[in-house]
Write a protein that holds these residues in place. Sequence first.
Motif, PDB file in Angstrom:
ATOM      1  N   GLU A   3       0.827  -1.196   0.000  1.00 16.48           N
ATOM      2  CA  GLU A   3       0.000   0.000   0.000  1.00 16.48           C
ATOM      3  C   GLU A   3       0.864   1.249   0.000  1.00 16.48           C
ATOM      4  OE1 GLU A   3      -3.415   1.144   2.646  1.00 16.48           O
ATOM      5  OE2 GLU A   3      -3.355  -1.030   2.887  1.00 16.48           O
ATOM      6  N   ASP A   4       0.325   2.312  -0.533  1.00 13.89           N
ATOM      7  CA  ASP A   4       1.008   3.600  -0.503  1.00 13.89           C
ATOM      8  C   ASP A   4       1.095   4.069   0.953  1.00 13.89           C
ATOM      9  OD1 ASP A   4       2.122   6.003  -1.322  1.00 13.89           O
ATOM     10  OD2 ASP A   4       0.185   6.920  -1.771  1.00 13.89           O
ATOM     11  N   PRO A   5       2.260   4.551   1.421  1.00 15.76           N
ATOM     12  CA  PRO A   5       2.383   4.959   2.824  1.00 15.76           C
ATOM     13  C   PRO A   5       1.422   6.091   3.195  1.00 15.76           C
ATOM     14  CG  PRO A   5       4.498   5.222   1.671  1.00 15.76           C
ATOM     15  CD  PRO A   5       3.511   4.677   0.696  1.00 15.76           C
ATOM     16  N   ASP A   6       1.139   6.954   2.260  1.00 17.71           N
ATOM     17  CA  ASP A   6       0.197   8.044   2.547  1.00 17.71           C
ATOM     18  C   ASP A   6      -1.216   7.511   2.771  1.00 17.71           C
ATOM     19  OD1 ASP A   6       2.152  10.000   2.395  1.00 17.71           O
ATOM     20  OD2 ASP A   6       1.796  10.393   0.251  1.00 17.71           O
ATOM     21  N   GLN A   7      -1.590   6.502   2.008  1.00 15.79           N
ATOM     22  CA  GLN A   7      -2.905   5.906   2.177  1.00 15.79           C
ATOM     23  C   GLN A   7      -3.040   5.246   3.541  1.00 15.79           C
ATOM     24  OE1 GLN A   7      -5.636   6.042   0.352  1.00 15.79           O
ATOM     25  NE2 GLN A   7      -4.668   7.320  -1.224  1.00 15.79           N
ATOM     26  N   ALA A   8      -1.975   4.575   3.970  1.00 15.80           N
ATOM     27  CA  ALA A   8      -1.994   3.916   5.277  1.00 15.80           C
ATOM     28  C   ALA A   8      -2.086   4.945   6.392  1.00 15.80           C
ATOM     29  CB  ALA A   8      -0.746   3.051   5.441  1.00 15.80           C
ATOM     30  N   ARG A   9      -1.346   6.039   6.281  1.00 11.72           N
ATOM     31  CA  ARG A   9      -1.411   7.100   7.284  1.00 11.72           C
ATOM     32  C   ARG A   9      -2.790   7.740   7.306  1.00 11.72           C
ATOM     33  NH1 ARG A   9       2.900  11.260   6.057  1.00 11.72           N
ATOM     34  NH2 ARG A   9       1.947  12.272   7.834  1.00 11.72           N
ATOM     35  N   LEU A  10      -3.364   7.963   6.118  1.00 11.99           N
ATOM     36  CA  LEU A  10      -4.693   8.561   6.031  1.00 11.99           C
ATOM     37  C   LEU A  10      -5.736   7.644   6.670  1.00 11.99           C
ATOM     38  CD1 LEU A  10      -6.384  10.906   5.000  1.00 11.99           C
ATOM     39  CD2 LEU A  10      -6.593   9.715   2.827  1.00 11.99           C
ATOM     40  N   ARG A  11      -5.661   6.352   6.407  1.00  7.08           N
ATOM     41  CA  ARG A  11      -6.601   5.404   6.992  1.00  7.08           C
ATOM     42  C   ARG A  11      -6.450   5.362   8.517  1.00  7.08           C
ATOM     43  NH1 ARG A  11      -5.847   1.099   3.849  1.00  7.08           N
ATOM     44  NH2 ARG A  11      -7.447   1.865   2.467  1.00  7.08           N
ATOM     45  N   ALA A  12      -5.200   5.407   9.015  1.00  4.52           N
ATOM     46  CA  ALA A  12      -4.961   5.416  10.460  1.00  4.52           C
ATOM     47  C   ALA A  12      -5.535   6.680  11.093  1.00  4.52           C
ATOM     48  CB  ALA A  12      -3.467   5.300  10.750  1.00  4.52           C
ATOM     49  N   LEU A  13      -5.379   7.816  10.414  1.00  4.87           N
ATOM     50  CA  LEU A  13      -5.929   9.070  10.922  1.00  4.87           C
ATOM     51  C   LEU A  13      -7.455   9.023  10.959  1.00  4.87           C
ATOM     52  CD1 LEU A  13      -5.503  11.996  11.836  1.00  4.87           C
ATOM     53  CD2 LEU A  13      -5.528  12.661   9.427  1.00  4.87           C
ATOM     54  N   GLU A  14      -8.078   8.494   9.913  1.00 13.77           N
ATOM     55  CA  GLU A  14      -9.535   8.369   9.887  1.00 13.77           C
ATOM     56  C   GLU A  14     -10.028   7.471  11.014  1.00 13.77           C
ATOM     57  OE1 GLU A  14     -10.374   6.989   5.962  1.00 13.77           O
ATOM     58  OE2 GLU A  14     -10.273   9.003   5.091  1.00 13.77           O
ATOM     59  N   ASP A  15      -9.310   6.393  11.294  1.00 12.78           N
ATOM     60  CA  ASP A  15      -9.687   5.500  12.394  1.00 12.78           C
ATOM     61  C   ASP A  15      -9.594   6.211  13.742  1.00 12.78           C
ATOM     62  OD1 ASP A  15     -10.168   3.505  10.579  1.00 12.78           O
ATOM     63  OD2 ASP A  15      -8.199   2.543  10.841  1.00 12.78           O
ATOM     64  N   ARG A  16      -8.532   6.995  13.934  1.00 10.51           N
ATOM     65  CA  ARG A  16      -8.379   7.739  15.185  1.00 10.51           C
ATOM     66  C   ARG A  16      -9.490   8.776  15.363  1.00 10.51           C
ATOM     67  NH1 ARG A  16      -2.463   9.941  15.000  1.00 10.51           N
ATOM     68  NH2 ARG A  16      -3.446  11.464  16.358  1.00 10.51           N
ATOM     69  N   ILE A  17      -9.835   9.465  14.275  1.00  8.15           N
ATOM     70  CA  ILE A  17     -10.908  10.465  14.335  1.00  8.15           C
ATOM     71  C   ILE A  17     -12.237   9.798  14.659  1.00  8.15           C
ATOM     72  CG2 ILE A  17     -12.273  12.088  12.959  1.00  8.15           C
ATOM     73  CD1 ILE A  17      -9.662  12.866  11.537  1.00  8.15           C
TER      74      ILE A  17
END
Length: 108
Positions: A3-17
């Motif tokens: 996976e693209d690292p930015d996509q993984a970070r974005l998904r992690a941020l969405e989960d935290r929110i």
Amino acid sequence: MSEDPDQARLRALEDRIAALRKTQEPAPRADEHYSMANMAWRMVIELVAGLAIGFGIGYGLDVLFGTLPLFLVLFVFLGLAAGVKTMMRTAKEVQLDADKASAGHERD
């Protein structure tokens, strides 16, 4: 392929929110503070609309019949009475809503 690292970070941020939203209570609406001001403006508009409609009908009848001040004065007073009656109905609505809200708080 990874996976693209930015996509993984974005998904992690969405989960935290999403997790934070579940734990926090919803904030009170900002427009609740202005509800009484809105009701006051509504009452003013109802009064002015009654006067304006009465003025328009009275002036129109006076021009039609050639009796300029007679119907104008009569219908302005009738428009004022209709506007006040509508304002009183709105005030009664507000009072009933306030009574329901206070009854709901007393039960808690």
